[in-house]
Design a protein around this motif. Sequence first.
Motif, PDB file in Angstrom:
ATOM      1  N   TYR A 163       1.234  -1.547   0.250  1.00 42.58           N
ATOM      2  CA  TYR A 163       0.018   0.258  -0.102  1.00 42.58           C
ATOM      3  C   TYR A 163       0.908   0.967  -0.143  1.00 42.58           C
ATOM      4  CZ  TYR A 163      -4.152   2.716   0.958  1.00 42.58           C
ATOM      5  OH  TYR A 163      -5.282   4.017   0.846  1.00 42.58           O
ATOM      6  N   SER A 164       0.879   2.153  -0.946  1.00 44.51           N
ATOM      7  CA  SER A 164       1.741   3.512  -1.291  1.00 44.51           C
ATOM      8  C   SER A 164       1.367   4.235  -0.545  1.00 44.51           C
ATOM      9  CB  SER A 164       2.357   3.415  -2.473  1.00 44.51           C
ATOM     10  OG  SER A 164       2.831   2.337  -3.224  1.00 44.51           O
ATOM     11  N   THR A 165       1.041   3.906   0.461  1.00 45.04           N
ATOM     12  CA  THR A 165       0.223   5.680   0.671  1.00 45.04           C
ATOM     13  C   THR A 165       0.428   6.986   0.348  1.00 45.04           C
ATOM     14  OG1 THR A 165      -1.125   6.647   2.602  1.00 45.04           O
ATOM     15  CG2 THR A 165       0.996   5.935   2.823  1.00 45.04           C
ATOM     16  N   GLY A 219     -10.568  -3.675  -6.672  1.00 42.31           N
ATOM     17  CA  GLY A 219     -11.090  -5.041  -6.069  1.00 42.31           C
ATOM     18  C   GLY A 219     -10.104  -4.743  -4.288  1.00 42.31           C
ATOM     19  N   LYS A 220      -9.081  -5.122  -5.032  1.00 46.70           N
ATOM     20  CA  LYS A 220      -7.791  -6.056  -3.491  1.00 46.70           C
ATOM     21  C   LYS A 220      -7.467  -4.592  -3.068  1.00 46.70           C
ATOM     22  CE  LYS A 220      -3.014  -8.098  -4.291  1.00 46.70           C
ATOM     23  NZ  LYS A 220      -2.341  -7.880  -5.341  1.00 46.70           N
ATOM     24  N   ILE A 221      -7.103  -3.396  -3.587  1.00 49.85           N
ATOM     25  CA  ILE A 221      -6.565  -2.099  -3.037  1.00 49.85           C
ATOM     26  C   ILE A 221      -7.945  -1.848  -1.926  1.00 49.85           C
ATOM     27  CG2 ILE A 221      -7.843  -0.166  -3.901  1.00 49.85           C
ATOM     28  CD1 ILE A 221      -4.122  -0.927  -2.838  1.00 49.85           C
ATOM     29  N   ASN A 272      -0.051  -1.393 -14.078  1.00 49.90           N
ATOM     30  CA  ASN A 272      -1.690  -1.226 -13.428  1.00 49.90           C
ATOM     31  C   ASN A 272      -1.912  -1.547 -12.446  1.00 49.90           C
ATOM     32  OD1 ASN A 272      -3.233   1.048 -15.590  1.00 49.90           O
ATOM     33  ND2 ASN A 272      -4.082  -1.479 -17.056  1.00 49.90           N
ATOM     34  N   GLN A 273      -1.076  -2.069 -11.271  1.00 50.08           N
ATOM     35  CA  GLN A 273      -0.932  -1.768  -9.847  1.00 50.08           C
ATOM     36  C   GLN A 273      -1.880  -1.124  -9.445  1.00 50.08           C
ATOM     37  OE1 GLN A 273       2.119  -3.397  -7.803  1.00 50.08           O
ATOM     38  NE2 GLN A 273       1.309  -3.950  -5.839  1.00 50.08           N
ATOM     39  N   ALA A 274      -2.751  -1.108  -8.378  1.00 50.18           N
ATOM     40  CA  ALA A 274      -3.154  -0.203  -7.555  1.00 50.18           C
ATOM     41  C   ALA A 274      -2.588  -0.002  -6.244  1.00 50.18           C
ATOM     42  CB  ALA A 274      -4.643  -0.436  -7.352  1.00 50.18           C
ATOM     43  N   LEU A 275      -2.789   1.459  -6.032  1.00 45.37           N
ATOM     44  CA  LEU A 275      -1.332   1.701  -4.489  1.00 45.37           C
ATOM     45  C   LEU A 275      -2.258   2.251  -3.923  1.00 45.37           C
ATOM     46  CD1 LEU A 275       0.774   4.077  -7.644  1.00 45.37           C
ATOM     47  CD2 LEU A 275       1.368   0.967  -6.881  1.00 45.37           C
ATOM     48  N   GLY A 308     -10.444  -9.996  -7.415  1.00 45.54           N
ATOM     49  CA  GLY A 308      -9.643  -8.936  -6.590  1.00 45.54           C
ATOM     50  C   GLY A 308      -9.674  -8.690  -5.159  1.00 45.54           C
ATOM     51  N   LEU A 309     -10.860  -8.288  -4.734  1.00 47.21           N
ATOM     52  CA  LEU A 309     -11.568  -7.920  -3.472  1.00 47.21           C
ATOM     53  C   LEU A 309     -11.247  -9.691  -2.688  1.00 47.21           C
ATOM     54  CD1 LEU A 309     -13.052  -6.607  -0.397  1.00 47.21           C
ATOM     55  CD2 LEU A 309     -14.912  -7.435  -1.319  1.00 47.21           C
ATOM     56  N   LYS A 310     -11.236 -10.479  -3.229  1.00 45.13           N
ATOM     57  CA  LYS A 310     -11.598 -11.857  -2.617  1.00 45.13           C
ATOM     58  C   LYS A 310      -9.837 -12.215  -1.518  1.00 45.13           C
ATOM     59  CE  LYS A 310     -11.903 -16.622  -3.175  1.00 45.13           C
ATOM     60  NZ  LYS A 310     -12.359 -17.852  -3.630  1.00 45.13           N
TER      61      LYS A 310
END
Length: 359
Positions: free
Chosen positions: A80-82, A128-130, A221-224, A275-277
Motif C-alpha cells: 500500500y503506497s500511501t 477490488g484488491k486495494i 496498473n497495480q493499484a497503489l 481482487g477483493l477476495k
Amino acid sequence: MNTIHENKDLQNLLNTFSVDQGNYTFSKINQGYINDTFLVLEHGQPLYILQRINSVVFSNVPAVMSNMSNTLSYLKDKEYSTVALVPTKTGELFCELKHQDYWRLIRYVPNSIAYDIALNTKVAHEAGKILGKFHSLLQNATSDQFVDTIPQFHDLKLRKVQFQEAMNNASQERLHKAIVAIEFVTFIFPQLSELSSLKLPSRICHNDTKLNNILFSKKTNQALCFIDLDTIMKGYFYYDFGDLVRTIANTGKEDEKNHDKITFDKIMFESLLDGLKTTSNFLTPPELKSLPLGVVFMPFIHGLRALTDYLNNDTYYKVSYVDQNLDRSLSLLDFSKKALLQIHYIEAMVTKKLQASGN
C-alpha cells in the motif's frame, strides 16, 4: 471563498509549507466536484498536490485533517503506497490563508495515474484488491479517533428527509423536469429498508471510493492507494464496496444522457470480486449479506443527493451546465435500477467468490 488562479498567489501559498525553494508551476486538476486542486510541478515534473478544502461542504476542516492524519498512520504496508501530507513551516497539517480559506499540500505519488472508467479487468481486479487492503489495514482503528465530519453522510433516512424538503421548496420548472427521477426514488425507498435491519460492524470507511479516487501504477496498473480522504469516518463496508462497483461495473459516465450506454458489466464486477477476495478475510457473514443491496444502494444514494441538489438549485456539487445535476441523478438512478434487476446474479457471485473468505 476567494479565488486564487495566478501562479504568483499559488507560489506565495506554497511557501507557507515545508518545501524547498524552487521555480514551480501550477496546473489545475478538474476531476473533483468539491475541492479546488492544483498539480505543482518543477521543470515539468509533478511533485505535489496543492488543494483548497471546501469549507462549505466540510465545515470542520481541523477534524477532516485529523481524520486524514490518523488514517495515514494505519495505512503502512509494503502493498500500500500511501500518500503523505506536507506540513506547514509551523508544523500544521494545513494552512488557513484567510478566514475559512483552508489549504493543504500532499506529496505526489510518482508514476501514478487515476482512471475515470475501468479500462480492463486488471484495473477492476486491482481496485477490488486495494479496497480490501485499505479496510484490512484499518481494522484496528477505533471510532473514537475519528470525527463524523459529515454526520449521517450515507444515512438513507436523512437523505429522504432532505429530498422531501427540497421537493417542497423547489421551483415548478425543476419539479417538472425531474418527475421521472422523483417517481423512481419514491418507488425504490422501501426496497432498501432491509439494509437497516442487518447487524453490521461499524468500520472506518473511505466513504467515497469511486474509481478515480484510486491511484494506479502507470507501468503495471497495480493499484497503489486511495486518495481524497476527506470523508474518512465511521460507516459500513457496503458503502465502500457499492461505491466502487458503481464506477467499475457501470459502463456509462456519471452524467450520461444516453441511458442505453449504461449497463451492468458482469465481467468487470466479477474481476472486482476476484481482487477483493484476496484481501477480504475480515468480512463477517452479515457484511457479505449486505453487499448485493449495497451495489443498488450506493448509486441510488448518490443519485438521490444529486437530485436533491438539483431541486435546491445546485448548492452542493459543481455544475458546468444548468441541468447537469439532473443528468447525474438520472444516470445514477438508472444504474441503480439496472443493478436491482441483476440482484440475484449479484447475490450468487458474492456467495461464490467471497463466502469462503468471510469469517
